[in-house]
Design a protein around this motif. Structure first.
Motif, mmCIF file in Angstrom:
data_model
loop_
_atom_site.group_PDB
_atom_site.id
_atom_site.type_symbol
_atom_site.label_atom_id
_atom_site.label_comp_id
_atom_site.label_asym_id
_atom_site.label_seq_id
_atom_site.Cartn_x
_atom_site.Cartn_y
_atom_site.Cartn_z
ATOM 1 N N LEU A 108 -14.337 -17.454 -33.852
ATOM 2 C CA LEU A 108 -14.910 -17.023 -32.734
ATOM 3 C C LEU A 108 -14.200 -15.799 -32.524
ATOM 4 C CD1 LEU A 108 -16.680 -17.953 -30.429
ATOM 5 C CD2 LEU A 108 -14.852 -18.809 -29.032
ATOM 6 N N ALA A 109 -14.989 -14.866 -32.239
ATOM 7 C CA ALA A 109 -14.584 -13.444 -31.915
ATOM 8 C C ALA A 109 -14.962 -13.073 -30.430
ATOM 9 C CB ALA A 109 -15.156 -12.356 -32.885
ATOM 10 N N HIS A 110 -16.095 -13.410 -29.864
ATOM 11 C CA HIS A 110 -16.433 -13.174 -28.585
ATOM 12 C C HIS A 110 -16.637 -14.376 -27.956
ATOM 13 C CE1 HIS A 110 -17.202 -9.236 -30.815
ATOM 14 N NE2 HIS A 110 -17.856 -10.026 -31.631
ATOM 15 N N LEU A 111 -16.189 -14.453 -26.599
ATOM 16 C CA LEU A 111 -16.172 -15.520 -25.874
ATOM 17 C C LEU A 111 -16.512 -15.144 -24.303
ATOM 18 C CD1 LEU A 111 -15.886 -18.420 -25.250
ATOM 19 C CD2 LEU A 111 -13.316 -18.141 -25.065
ATOM 20 N N PHE A 112 -17.562 -15.396 -23.701
ATOM 21 C CA PHE A 112 -17.909 -15.078 -22.448
ATOM 22 C C PHE A 112 -18.004 -16.314 -21.502
ATOM 23 C CE2 PHE A 112 -20.100 -12.442 -25.504
ATOM 24 C CZ PHE A 112 -20.027 -11.256 -25.029
ATOM 25 N N LEU A 113 -17.151 -16.287 -20.607
ATOM 26 C CA LEU A 113 -16.753 -17.546 -19.635
ATOM 27 C C LEU A 113 -16.942 -16.704 -18.200
ATOM 28 C CD1 LEU A 113 -13.889 -19.089 -21.440
ATOM 29 C CD2 LEU A 113 -16.237 -20.023 -21.262
ATOM 30 N N ASP A 114 -17.727 -15.694 -17.673
ATOM 31 C CA ASP A 114 -17.732 -15.168 -16.771
ATOM 32 C C ASP A 114 -18.802 -15.657 -15.733
ATOM 33 O OD1 ASP A 114 -19.357 -13.880 -18.683
ATOM 34 O OD2 ASP A 114 -20.842 -13.350 -17.331
ATOM 35 N N GLY A 115 -18.259 -15.754 -14.357
ATOM 36 C CA GLY A 115 -19.196 -16.323 -13.481
ATOM 37 C C GLY A 115 -18.908 -18.053 -13.305
ATOM 38 N N ASN A 116 -17.772 -18.503 -13.295
ATOM 39 C CA ASN A 116 -17.416 -19.689 -13.248
ATOM 40 C C ASN A 116 -16.426 -20.250 -12.547
ATOM 41 O OD1 ASN A 116 -19.076 -21.488 -15.706
ATOM 42 N ND2 ASN A 116 -18.289 -19.502 -16.599
ATOM 43 N N CYS A 117 -15.882 -21.419 -12.515
ATOM 44 C CA CYS A 117 -14.939 -21.746 -11.396
ATOM 45 C C CYS A 117 -13.507 -21.915 -12.083
ATOM 46 C CB CYS A 117 -15.434 -23.113 -10.753
ATOM 47 S SG CYS A 117 -16.889 -22.856 -10.120
ATOM 48 N N LEU A 118 -13.212 -21.268 -13.143
ATOM 49 C CA LEU A 118 -11.910 -21.430 -13.778
ATOM 50 C C LEU A 118 -10.826 -20.883 -12.774
ATOM 51 C CD1 LEU A 118 -13.049 -20.089 -17.351
ATOM 52 C CD2 LEU A 118 -12.885 -22.551 -16.474
ATOM 53 N N LYS A 119 -9.830 -21.901 -12.784
ATOM 54 C CA LYS A 119 -8.574 -21.475 -12.011
ATOM 55 C C LYS A 119 -7.423 -21.177 -12.887
ATOM 56 C CE LYS A 119 -9.791 -24.246 -7.934
ATOM 57 N NZ LYS A 119 -9.163 -25.239 -6.968
#
Length: 276
Positions: A108-119
């Motif tokens: 994996l080179a690109h990871l998009f986790l924007d717009g979530n509820c991660l603390k």
């Protein structure tokens, strides 16, 4: 059952219309596969869906998977067995945690986790050996683990719109970082270790109203070309800023920086476009 019926229908369609060079059919299937995957995950039926041989074989060859805009609270761990996956996106969902099994995505080179509820982030996410881009904007992050130092080749880190009051000292160990954005955070200070990011080209700290200055170590970022401090609380800047001779753009619009400081910047950075 409805989902399985749709998959079987698509399966028949491919078998009937596929020709070795029929790129249109392949592209159509690839477009639909993401939709089916999203539906399956949303309905918590992904395990059964993944067991369909044709689907599994197809997914195992995929280099990218986008499953955005779904009300998901966790990523099914079965996804982490996709050996060839290079780009994964779960943007604008409801993710609260990231399984530690994510370390299985060794390519994996690109990871998009924007717009979530991660603390918080699991330690495993920093151990992905080929990860270059990580998008974590618009989450609920209040702190970043010191385990950031494990990122071996990260180049882009986006942390906009979180709840960060500072960055960990370990940020200085991400030697490959080229772009760092921490806009719209309640940042109060930056650690001096920020100066160790020798390959950093862009640093964005817009809308950080609690940030009143930068550490003197900022002068060590000799490859920095763009520095954004718009709508920040910057009241004064260290004299070490004069060492940033590659700086081509400095944005200081809507900051409380005194007029005398602005004039001094123009003198020490004559080749830099400064926006007040």
């Amino acid at each position: 059952n409805q989902l399985r019926a749709e998959i079987e229908k698509e399966k028949l369609h491919i078998l009937e219309s596929f020709h070795e060079n029929d790129l249109a059919v392949l592209l159509d299937f690839e477009a639909n596969i993401a939709t089916y995957a999203a539906q399956a995950i949303h309905n918590q039926a992904f395990e059964g869906w993944f067991e369909v041989p044709l689907i599994r074989a197809f997914l195992n060859r995929q280099k990218k998977l986008f499953i955005d805009d779904h009300q998901l609270q966790m990523i099914p761990e079965v996804l982490f067995s996709l050996d060839y996956l290079e780009r994964l996106s779960f943007s604008r969902s409801q993710l609260e945690t990231i399984p530690t099994a994510i370390h299985g995505l060794q390519g994996l080179a690109h990871l998009f986790l924007d717009g979530n509820c991660l603390k918080e982030l699991p330690t495993a996410i920093g151990q992905l050996p080929k990860l270059t881009d990580l998008y974590l904007d618009k989450n609920h992050l209040e702190d970043l683990s010191p385990e950031l130092n494990w990122f071996p080749c990260l180049e882009i880190l986006i942390l906009d719109n979180n709840r960060l009051e500072t960055l960990p000292s370990a940020i200085g160990r991400i030697q490959t970082l080229r772009q760092l954005s921490v806009d719209h955070n309640p940042l109060q200070y930056l650690p001096p270790e920020i100066g160790a990011l020798g390959h950093l080209h862009l640093l964005s700290l817009n809308y950080t109203e609690a940030l009143e200055t930068l550490p003197p170590a900022i002068g060590q970022l000799t490859n920095l070309t763009d520095l954004f401090l718009s709508h920040s609380g910057i009241k004064y800047l260290p004299e070490e800023l004069k060492y940033l001779q590659k700086l081509s753009y400095l944005d200081l619009t809507n900051t409380p920086l005194p007029h005398s400081e602005k004039q001094a910047l123009k003198e020490v950075l004559p080749n830099c476009q400064i926006q007040f």
